[in-house]
Design a protein around this motif. Structure first.
Motif, PDB file in Angstrom:
ATOM      1  N   ALA A   1       0.848  -1.191   0.000  1.00  0.00           N
ATOM      2  CA  ALA A   1       0.000   0.000   0.000  1.00  0.00           C
ATOM      3  C   ALA A   1       0.883   1.241   0.000  1.00  0.00           C
ATOM      4  O   ALA A   1       1.913   1.283   0.670  1.00  0.00           O
ATOM      5  N   PRO A   2       0.510   2.267  -0.789  1.00  0.00           N
ATOM      6  CA  PRO A   2       1.336   3.467  -0.843  1.00  0.00           C
ATOM      7  C   PRO A   2       1.418   4.142   0.518  1.00  0.00           C
ATOM      8  O   PRO A   2       0.462   4.179   1.276  1.00  0.00           O
ATOM      9  N   LEU A   3       2.601   4.638   0.829  1.00  0.00           N
ATOM     10  CA  LEU A   3       2.810   5.308   2.097  1.00  0.00           C
ATOM     11  C   LEU A   3       2.106   6.663   2.092  1.00  0.00           C
ATOM     12  O   LEU A   3       1.871   7.253   1.047  1.00  0.00           O
ATOM     13  N   GLY A   4       1.772   7.155   3.282  1.00  0.00           N
ATOM     14  CA  GLY A   4       1.149   8.463   3.386  1.00  0.00           C
ATOM     15  C   GLY A   4       2.111   9.559   2.957  1.00  0.00           C
ATOM     16  O   GLY A   4       3.317   9.366   2.881  1.00  0.00           O
ATOM     17  N   ARG A   5       1.537  10.714   2.671  1.00  0.00           N
ATOM     18  CA  ARG A   5       2.356  11.854   2.255  1.00  0.00           C
ATOM     19  C   ARG A   5       3.158  12.393   3.432  1.00  0.00           C
ATOM     20  O   ARG A   5       2.731  12.318   4.578  1.00  0.00           O
ATOM     21  N   ASP A   6       4.286  12.976   3.121  1.00  0.00           N
ATOM     22  CA  ASP A   6       5.095  13.647   4.133  1.00  0.00           C
ATOM     23  C   ASP A   6       4.764  15.137   4.064  1.00  0.00           C
ATOM     24  O   ASP A   6       5.043  15.802   3.077  1.00  0.00           O
ATOM     25  N   TRP A   7       4.161  15.656   5.126  1.00  0.00           N
ATOM     26  CA  TRP A   7       3.730  17.048   5.153  1.00  0.00           C
ATOM     27  C   TRP A   7       4.821  17.996   5.649  1.00  0.00           C
ATOM     28  O   TRP A   7       4.593  19.214   5.729  1.00  0.00           O
ATOM     29  N   THR A   8       5.990  17.474   5.968  1.00  0.00           N
ATOM     30  CA  THR A   8       7.053  18.331   6.485  1.00  0.00           C
ATOM     31  C   THR A   8       7.590  19.249   5.395  1.00  0.00           C
ATOM     32  O   THR A   8       7.942  18.794   4.302  1.00  0.00           O
ATOM     33  N   GLY A   9       7.664  20.545   5.708  1.00  0.00           N
ATOM     34  CA  GLY A   9       8.248  21.490   4.770  1.00  0.00           C
ATOM     35  C   GLY A   9       7.396  22.731   4.584  1.00  0.00           C
ATOM     36  O   GLY A   9       6.279  22.833   5.104  1.00  0.00           O
ATOM     37  N   PRO A  10       7.908  23.697   3.825  1.00  0.00           N
ATOM     38  CA  PRO A  10       7.185  24.945   3.582  1.00  0.00           C
ATOM     39  C   PRO A  10       6.211  24.812   2.417  1.00  0.00           C
ATOM     40  O   PRO A  10       6.341  23.925   1.563  1.00  0.00           O
ATOM     41  N   SER A  11       5.247  25.712   2.390  1.00  0.00           N
ATOM     42  CA  SER A  11       4.313  25.778   1.265  1.00  0.00           C
ATOM     43  C   SER A  11       3.890  27.225   1.061  1.00  0.00           C
ATOM     44  O   SER A  11       3.911  28.041   1.998  1.00  0.00           O
ATOM     45  N   ALA A  12       3.504  27.548  -0.162  1.00  0.00           N
ATOM     46  CA  ALA A  12       3.016  28.883  -0.503  1.00  0.00           C
ATOM     47  C   ALA A  12       1.810  28.727  -1.406  1.00  0.00           C
ATOM     48  O   ALA A  12       1.759  27.816  -2.237  1.00  0.00           O
ATOM     49  N   GLY A  13       0.830  29.618  -1.227  1.00  0.00           N
ATOM     50  CA  GLY A  13      -0.370  29.474  -2.034  1.00  0.00           C
ATOM     51  C   GLY A  13      -1.135  30.770  -2.215  1.00  0.00           C
ATOM     52  O   GLY A  13      -0.820  31.803  -1.617  1.00  0.00           O
ATOM     53  N   ILE A  14      -2.149  30.675  -3.066  1.00  0.00           N
ATOM     54  CA  ILE A  14      -3.097  31.772  -3.276  1.00  0.00           C
ATOM     55  C   ILE A  14      -4.466  31.286  -2.853  1.00  0.00           C
ATOM     56  O   ILE A  14      -4.731  30.071  -2.833  1.00  0.00           O
ATOM     57  N   GLN A  15      -5.344  32.223  -2.483  1.00  0.00           N
ATOM     58  CA  GLN A  15      -6.662  31.813  -2.020  1.00  0.00           C
ATOM     59  C   GLN A  15      -7.741  32.793  -2.469  1.00  0.00           C
ATOM     60  O   GLN A  15      -7.487  33.984  -2.642  1.00  0.00           O
ATOM     61  N   LEU A  16      -8.938  32.243  -2.651  1.00  0.00           N
ATOM     62  CA  LEU A  16     -10.125  33.016  -2.972  1.00  0.00           C
ATOM     63  C   LEU A  16     -11.203  32.620  -1.981  1.00  0.00           C
ATOM     64  O   LEU A  16     -11.257  31.460  -1.540  1.00  0.00           O
ATOM     65  N   GLY A  17     -12.070  33.566  -1.656  1.00  0.00           N
ATOM     66  CA  GLY A  17     -13.108  33.210  -0.700  1.00  0.00           C
ATOM     67  C   GLY A  17     -14.241  34.203  -0.664  1.00  0.00           C
ATOM     68  O   GLY A  17     -14.373  35.094  -1.511  1.00  0.00           O
ATOM     69  N   TYR A  18     -15.062  34.010   0.359  1.00  0.00           N
ATOM     70  CA  TYR A  18     -16.231  34.854   0.553  1.00  0.00           C
ATOM     71  C   TYR A  18     -16.411  35.050   2.045  1.00  0.00           C
ATOM     72  O   TYR A  18     -16.209  34.115   2.828  1.00  0.00           O
TER      73      TYR A  18
ATOM     74  N   SER B   1     -24.880  48.949  13.849  1.00  0.00           N
ATOM     75  CA  SER B   1     -26.314  48.741  13.692  1.00  0.00           C
ATOM     76  C   SER B   1     -26.529  47.416  12.987  1.00  0.00           C
ATOM     77  O   SER B   1     -25.614  46.856  12.388  1.00  0.00           O
ATOM     78  N   SER B   2     -27.758  46.924  13.034  1.00  0.00           N
ATOM     79  CA  SER B   2     -28.048  45.637  12.396  1.00  0.00           C
ATOM     80  C   SER B   2     -27.928  45.723  10.889  1.00  0.00           C
ATOM     81  O   SER B   2     -27.807  44.702  10.213  1.00  0.00           O
ATOM     82  N   GLU B   3     -27.962  46.915  10.336  1.00  0.00           N
ATOM     83  CA  GLU B   3     -27.895  47.077   8.891  1.00  0.00           C
ATOM     84  C   GLU B   3     -26.455  47.075   8.378  1.00  0.00           C
ATOM     85  O   GLU B   3     -26.233  46.956   7.185  1.00  0.00           O
ATOM     86  N   GLU B   4     -25.509  47.251   9.281  1.00  0.00           N
ATOM     87  CA  GLU B   4     -24.121  47.341   8.844  1.00  0.00           C
ATOM     88  C   GLU B   4     -23.489  45.952   8.804  1.00  0.00           C
ATOM     89  O   GLU B   4     -22.596  45.599   9.586  1.00  0.00           O
ATOM     90  N   TYR B   5     -24.005  45.178   7.906  1.00  0.00           N
ATOM     91  CA  TYR B   5     -23.510  43.826   7.646  1.00  0.00           C
ATOM     92  C   TYR B   5     -23.240  43.731   6.155  1.00  0.00           C
ATOM     93  O   TYR B   5     -24.093  44.091   5.333  1.00  0.00           O
ATOM     94  N   GLU B   6     -22.062  43.253   5.804  1.00  0.00           N
ATOM     95  CA  GLU B   6     -21.660  43.206   4.392  1.00  0.00           C
ATOM     96  C   GLU B   6     -21.115  41.825   4.046  1.00  0.00           C
ATOM     97  O   GLU B   6     -20.361  41.240   4.829  1.00  0.00           O
ATOM     98  N   GLU B   7     -21.521  41.298   2.909  1.00  0.00           N
ATOM     99  CA  GLU B   7     -20.939  40.069   2.367  1.00  0.00           C
ATOM    100  C   GLU B   7     -20.124  40.442   1.139  1.00  0.00           C
ATOM    101  O   GLU B   7     -20.602  41.184   0.277  1.00  0.00           O
ATOM    102  N   LYS B   8     -18.904  39.899   1.098  1.00  0.00           N
ATOM    103  CA  LYS B   8     -18.002  40.336   0.036  1.00  0.00           C
ATOM    104  C   LYS B   8     -16.997  39.243  -0.287  1.00  0.00           C
ATOM    105  O   LYS B   8     -16.611  38.452   0.577  1.00  0.00           O
ATOM    106  N   GLY B   9     -16.553  39.209  -1.518  1.00  0.00           N
ATOM    107  CA  GLY B   9     -15.490  38.300  -1.918  1.00  0.00           C
ATOM    108  C   GLY B   9     -14.137  38.756  -1.391  1.00  0.00           C
ATOM    109  O   GLY B   9     -13.921  39.953  -1.141  1.00  0.00           O
ATOM    110  N   VAL B  10     -13.219  37.811  -1.198  1.00  0.00           N
ATOM    111  CA  VAL B  10     -11.865  38.116  -0.728  1.00  0.00           C
ATOM    112  C   VAL B  10     -10.873  37.348  -1.586  1.00  0.00           C
ATOM    113  O   VAL B  10     -11.212  36.319  -2.196  1.00  0.00           O
TER     114      VAL B  10
END
Length: 203
Positions: A43-60, A68-77
């Motif tokens: 069976a293949p061995l598990g991945r080795d997670w040791t080390g650095p990583s860099a990435g980009i991300q998108l979200g909401y 006030s209750s009206e000052e709520y905003e939904e926005k992409g990031v």
């Protein structure tokens, strides 16, 4: 010399030789061939997670102030992230930073320009997938608004996953809750809930 003088001795010799030859023509027993099963690949061995990583991300995100209750905003990031992890076998621990850019409208507090996070994460190594919890320091940056709120220190907590899709690339998802209560305007509070999807390169 007559043919009978040659043939008779030959026949006599042949008659005695035939049984001997016949005995030599008996079938030789064949040893049965037992098929050896092919070895089962390990069976293949598990991945080795040791080390650095860099990435980009998108979200909401959902951004809420206590003005006030009206000052709520939904926005992409959108943003970038850096991490360093160490694989301890079944568990992985690490630290990282990320910055999300946005322009969420916070009403009198102006616009939220972005959120910076610096913290730790720890989770379960499930082979190709890391399931983790995360938390640490966060800072919110605002601009404009009648409150002149400025920036605020805060904290964040969250849950996430990261999955290998090739030898070096991973896809991640992360849900975080962020809270800020240290603006220049002491009455202003901000909480933000974000869901990000990331693409990361592991070195």
């Amino acid at each position: 010399m007559k043919f009978s003088h040659i043939a008779l001795p030959a026949l006599l010799i042949g008659g005695f030789a035939a049984p001997a030859l016949a005995g030599n023509l008996e079938a030789t027993p064949v040893e049965p061939v037992i098929a050896t099963p092919a070895p089962v690949p390990a069976a293949p061995l598990g991945r080795d997670w040791t080390g650095p990583s860099a990435g980009i991300q998108l979200g909401y995100g959902g951004f809420n102030t206590d003005e006030s209750s009206e000052e709520y905003e939904e926005k992409g990031v959108y943003g970038a992230r850096l991490n360093y992890d160490h694989d301890f076998g079944s568990w992985v621990g690490g630290a990282g930073m990320q910055y999300d850019r946005t322009d969420a409208d916070l009403g009198n507090a102006g616009d939220l320009d972005g959120i910076f996070r610096l913290g730790a994460r720890a989770g379960y190594d499930a082979g190709n997938t890391l399931i983790y919890g995360t938390g640490g320091y966060a800072k919110a940056f605002t601009d404009g608004g009648t409150l002149d709120a400025g920036d605020s220190d805060g904290y964040y907590v969250g849950l996430g996953t990261e999955t290998f899709v090739s030898d070096n690339w991973t896809l991640g998802t992360e849900l975080t809750y962020n809270e800020f209560k240290d603006f220049d305007d002491s009455d202003l509070e901000l909480d933000a809930t974000q869901l990000n999807v990331s693409l990361n390169y592991r070195f």
